[in-house]
Design an enzyme around this catalytic site. Structure first.
Site, PDB file in Angstrom:
ATOM      1  N   LYS A 187       5.451   2.905  15.201  1.00 33.84           N
ATOM      2  CA  LYS A 187       4.144   2.515  15.723  1.00 33.84           C
ATOM      3  C   LYS A 187       3.604   1.369  14.877  1.00 33.84           C
ATOM      4  O   LYS A 187       3.240   1.553  13.727  1.00 33.84           O
ATOM      5  CB  LYS A 187       3.143   3.664  15.715  1.00 33.84           C
ATOM      6  N   GLU A 262       3.452   4.569   1.211  1.00 28.71           N
ATOM      7  CA  GLU A 262       3.136   3.434   0.342  1.00 28.71           C
ATOM      8  C   GLU A 262       1.690   3.079   0.636  1.00 28.71           C
ATOM      9  O   GLU A 262       1.378   2.630   1.739  1.00 28.71           O
ATOM     10  CB  GLU A 262       4.112   2.285   0.626  1.00 28.71           C
ATOM     11  N   CYS A 296      -1.493  -4.522  -0.820  1.00 24.28           N
ATOM     12  CA  CYS A 296      -1.760  -3.238  -1.464  1.00 24.28           C
ATOM     13  C   CYS A 296      -1.610  -3.365  -2.983  1.00 24.28           C
ATOM     14  O   CYS A 296      -2.224  -2.625  -3.729  1.00 24.28           O
ATOM     15  CB  CYS A 296      -0.837  -2.173  -0.903  1.00 24.28           C
ATOM     16  N   GLU A 393     -10.755  -0.278  -3.376  1.00 23.98           N
ATOM     17  CA  GLU A 393      -9.846  -1.293  -2.842  1.00 23.98           C
ATOM     18  C   GLU A 393     -10.598  -2.102  -1.791  1.00 23.98           C
ATOM     19  O   GLU A 393     -11.029  -1.563  -0.768  1.00 23.98           O
ATOM     20  CB  GLU A 393      -8.614  -0.632  -2.220  1.00 23.98           C
TER      21      GLU A 393
END
Ligand code: ADP
Length: 489
Positions: A187, A262, A296, A393
């Site tokens: 997906k 991750e 990331c 973040e």
């Protein structure tokens, strides 16, 4: 629906449906959703909005292809050969794939063409070479027995990927899965489905058998959740936010799927006073602003030793203020738009928080233009550890500068986060470099460099930055089960 839409810049999109069992099919519901060009805020094209019904069809096709198809049992070297062919096709199509990536994601064409695509092709070739080198051990157990292990493919892999490196994430996920002999239900992110769909076309063209790769575009809580819950899927490989990973962990509990994650980060990038300051400033600049800050592993907490703070900041500011923001297809553009309005709004709200919490905005801090999701490269100085711009973040072009005087205290502060994806240190002192590398709680540590990626080097997180590793041999093993066979002699 099979749409042929000639979009600007010579990009032709020929498939926008779900790819299930080698065929292009509309979503069972008939629904579609718009994918948007973030540089213009205009719709590029409508894409099939898959949900649980389409995931069910894809999972059944992948299961059948795994259990009864030729993929798992063919000579491993032939599996590798098909992967090499796919990489070769990508290379032939490199310009158009890069244009499509830039159109959908907004990243500068120069980056898509010269960074993302070459890394993706390299990753597929790296794992193609592994296909015929996956084997177990013979083990000297007690008694008169032959004992050995076999490394077998884990089965059907559900793969859910984000929008920040769409085609590279396809390669990171397909590479080890295909090499191991798994079949796939992928997906793609709802913001950036187009290069993944194009990759499925190329996979079919080179002869990867039907059912081995299935792609269901759609949204997370519907299509994504259906992949996570589906009983015919054995493993989930997910890249995205830790909060989504928490939902996936709960949703996968009933079927006890194998999980690799991750996730995000708030990575410390530490500059000691003895460092090569020009290199360190460049490393801080690239380490945060690459990909519009949407990495990331972005080095979003830059710790600089106090005695060199002013000299370092001057260099960093100069680089940042020269950064060219604009049309991602322009030859000199270094920074394009953020991927969508939600990300843009989130970043702007953090910039406001940084200002109101008392950090000093030394450059940037505002939108660029009034069309497209462009944010000026932003540096905050005088950042304290407890400010939200230092703890959360942001996933945008916002860099926080913090200072330190004592090494021990800096290491404690660097580790004072629930994330643990990456870290970097800049120093000429090898003892300091290795001491930091050993003590920082992060899955990747760069010394006097940043963002050095290679398909052979494992990547993943400590703490809430993930489970398991991608890339390298460890990334391959995550798509295998170990079977122990014992035979009485
Ligand atoms: P981001 O904020 O970067 O978009 P997400 O973690 O929300 O990060 O998204 C990463 C991927 O996870 C996307 O493909 C998204 O559609 C998918 N996703 C989001 N929510 C879920 C969910 N509940 N279950 C499965 N996949 C999800």
């Amino acid at each position: 629906m099979s749409t042929t839409a000639p979009v600007d810049l010579g990009v032709e999109i020929t498939e926008t449906n779900c790819f299930i069992n080698g065929k292009w099919v509309p979503a069972a519901s008939g629904k579609t959703f718009a994918t948007v060009n973030p540089a213009t805020e205009e719709e590029i094209i409508q894409v099939a909005e898959g949900d649980a019904a389409d995931v069910d069809a894809a999972a059944k096709a992948a299961r059948e292809a795994f259990d009864n198809g030729p993929w798992r049992t063919m000579d491993a070297r032939d599996r590798g050969r098909l992967m090499y062919l796919l990489a070769d096709r990508m290379e032939q199509e490199i310009d158009s794939l890069a244009r499509l990536e830039t159109l959908d994601n907004g990243k500068p064409f120069n980056d898509s063409r010269n960074v993302d695509l070459p890394l993706a092709i390299d990753c597929l070739r790296y794992y193609a070479g592994y296909a015929d080198k996956i084997h177990g051990n013979t083990i000297p157990i007690r008694g008169n027995h032959l004992c050995y292990t076999r490394r077998e493919p884990i089965g059907v892999a559900g793969q859910i990927i984000p929008w920040n490196f769409p085609i590279l994430m396809v390669a990171w996920k397909w590479g080890p899965a295909l090499a191991a002999g798994c079949t796939i239900v992928m997906k793609p992110a709802e913001q950036t489905p187009l290069t993944c769909l194009r990759m499925a076309q190329l996979a079919k063209e080179v002869g990867i058998p039907d059912g081995v790769i299935n792609v269901v575009p759609g949204f997370g809580p519907t299509a994504g959740a259906a992949v996570v819950k589906h009983p015919l899927i054995d493993k989930i490989a997910f890249t995205g936010e830790h909060r989504t990973a928490q939902v996936i962990t709960r949703d996968s509990a009933d079927t006890l799927k194998r999980l690799t994650f991750e996730l995000g980060g708030k990575s410390p990038n530490v500059i000691f006073a003895d460092a090569d300051l020009d290199a360190a400033a460049m490393g801080a600049y690239v380490g945060l602003f690459l990909n519009q800050g949407q990495c990331c592993c972005a080095g979003s907490r830059v710790f600089v030793e106090k005695s060199q703070h002013d000299a370092f900041l001057e260099k960093l500011q100069k680089l940042t203020e020269s950064r060219k923001v604009g049309d991602p297809f322009a030859a000199d553009t270094e920074q394009g738009p953020q991927v969508d309005k939600a990300q843009f709004d989130k970043i702007m709200s953090y910039i406001e928080k940084g200002k109101s919490e008392g950090a000093a905005c030394v450059t940037g801090g505002e939108r660029v233009g009034d069309k497209g999701y462009f944010v000026a490269p932003t540096i905050f100085d005088d950042v304290r550890d407890d400010m939200s711009i230092a703890t959360d973040e942001i996933f945008g072009p916002v860099l926080s500068v913090l200072t330190f005087e004592d090494k021990e205290d800096m290491i404690r502060r660097a580790n004072d986060t629930f994330y643990g994806l990456a870290a970097a240190v800049w120093t000429r002192d090898v003892s300091i470099a290795h001491d930091f590398a050993a003590r920082v709680r992060a899955g990747t540590v760069w010394v006097n460099c940043y963002d050095v990626f290679d398909a052979a080097a494992p990547f993943g997180g400590f703490k809430m930055s993930g489970y398991g590793r991608e890339l390298g041999e460890e990334g391959l093993k995550a798509y295998t089960e170990s079977k122990t066979v014992t035979l009485a002699l």
